[in-house]
Design an enzyme around this catalytic site. Structure first.
Site, PDB file in Angstrom:
ATOM      1  N   THR A 211     -29.585 -64.285 -27.118  1.00  0.00           N
ATOM      2  CA  THR A 211     -29.244 -63.883 -28.485  1.00  0.00           C
ATOM      3  C   THR A 211     -28.815 -65.055 -29.359  1.00  0.00           C
ATOM      4  OG1 THR A 211     -27.031 -63.307 -27.691  1.00  0.00           O
ATOM      5  CG2 THR A 211     -28.646 -61.524 -27.875  1.00  0.00           C
TER       6      THR A 211
ATOM      7  N   LYS B  11     -27.676 -64.126 -14.567  1.00  0.00           N
ATOM      8  CA  LYS B  11     -28.893 -64.672 -15.188  1.00  0.00           C
ATOM      9  C   LYS B  11     -29.653 -65.563 -14.193  1.00  0.00           C
ATOM     10  CE  LYS B  11     -27.294 -64.699 -20.007  1.00  0.00           C
ATOM     11  NZ  LYS B  11     -25.844 -64.437 -19.847  1.00  0.00           N
TER      12      LYS B  11
ATOM     13  N   LYS C 182     -18.139 -56.763 -17.966  1.00  0.00           N
ATOM     14  CA  LYS C 182     -19.110 -57.813 -17.686  1.00  0.00           C
ATOM     15  C   LYS C 182     -18.375 -59.067 -17.252  1.00  0.00           C
ATOM     16  CE  LYS C 182     -20.686 -61.089 -20.049  1.00  0.00           C
ATOM     17  NZ  LYS C 182     -21.248 -62.088 -20.979  1.00  0.00           N
TER      18      LYS C 182
END
Length: 282
Positions: free
Chosen positions: A149, A95, A66
């Site tokens: 998160t 994002k 990632k």
């Protein structure tokens, strides 16, 4: 393999009929056999040099990486292209969150680059639909980010949401499905919701993975690899527990072992929960 090792000493190796491309393909196959593609290593580091050191150190034990905003702001996309050329998979954690036309063009550009296997956008209907349109027929997977998160129910209330985390995640999973997206990013604690709503082939990518011995850092909805897989995660995004470890190869192997244990249990028990059955290997 002995033949490959012998030929690799004398590249280009024309005398034994093996080219550099053949050797590269063979090494990629070995890498894929040693690594678990459900583990995505988060290269959340200061610069490309540090990221490359991690990739080199992990070697054949990691095949999926990632790249987040910190690297994307500098040399992230160049590194993504190089990782793809080396046979690795890349999760570009952009994002994206903008008006539909802008997201569509950005998604199209990223799809055309061939450097992204997974692309994240915020899981809002207009944004999701635009990213899917931009992607077109390219194999790049679109993932909707449900709830970050680092947020909990109290944080959502402060932002202005009148629903809790579980309700909002379920709503956004349904919106991702309606838009034609391939999956979502959620914490491990909502993975079961995403799997139940999304179905067996839906991608459920879970960050905030922390082995029992690891600290939570700035995440508030964390869980172990075992918990995430048991509850339906298809992929685990793991950063500091691997990258900050004194022995990152041992750390990633331990996580792969936890995944293997869960899958073995599923295979041995026909009554295993549907969430486990939903685990994908790619």
């Amino acid at each position: 393999m002995a033949h490959l090792r012998h030929c690799s000493r004398g590249l280009p190796g024309a005398s034994c009929g093996i080219t550099r491309a053949d050797l590269s393909m063979a090494l990629n196959m070995i890498s894929q056999a040693l690594s678990d593609p459900r583990i995505i290593v988060a290269l959340d580091v200061l610069n490309r040099a540090e990221a490359e050191q991690l990739v080199e150190r992990l070697g054949s034990f990691a095949s999926f990486y990632k790249i987040g905003l910190q690297l994307l702001a500098t040399e992230g996309m160049a590194m993504a292209r190089d990782l793809k050329a080396r046979g690795r998979s890349v999760f570009a954690d952009w994002k994206l969150h903008d008006i539909g036309a802008t997201v569509e063009k950005a998604s199209a550009a990223l799809a055309a680059s061939g450097a992204c296997d997974f692309l994240t956008v915020h899981a809002e209907p207009q944004v999701l639909a635009a990213a899917v349109r931009g992607r077109g027929e390219a194999p790049m997977k679109i993932l909707g980010v449900t709830v970050l998160t680092s947020l909990n129910g109290q944080n959502l209330g402060e932002i202005g949401y009148s629903v809790g985390v579980d309700t909002l995640v379920e709503r956004r999973v349904r919106q991702a499905l309606e838009s034609g997206a391939d999956g979502v990013v959620s914490s491990p604690h909502e993975a079961a919701i995403a799997r139940r709503v999304g179905g067996a082939d839906f991608l459920v990518v879970t960050p905030s993975i922390r082995p029992t011995s690891a600290s939570e850092d700035d995440q508030v909805r964390t869980a172990t690899p075992r918990y995430a897989i048991e509850n339906g995660a298809s992929h685990l995004v793991v950063g500091r527990p691997i990258t900050a470890s004194r022995d990152p190869c041992a750390a990633i192997q331990a996580i792969a072992s936890e995944i293997a244990d869960v899958v073995a249990l599923r295979d041995a028990d026909s009554s295993a929960p549907a969430a486990i059955v939903g685990v994908n290997s790619n």
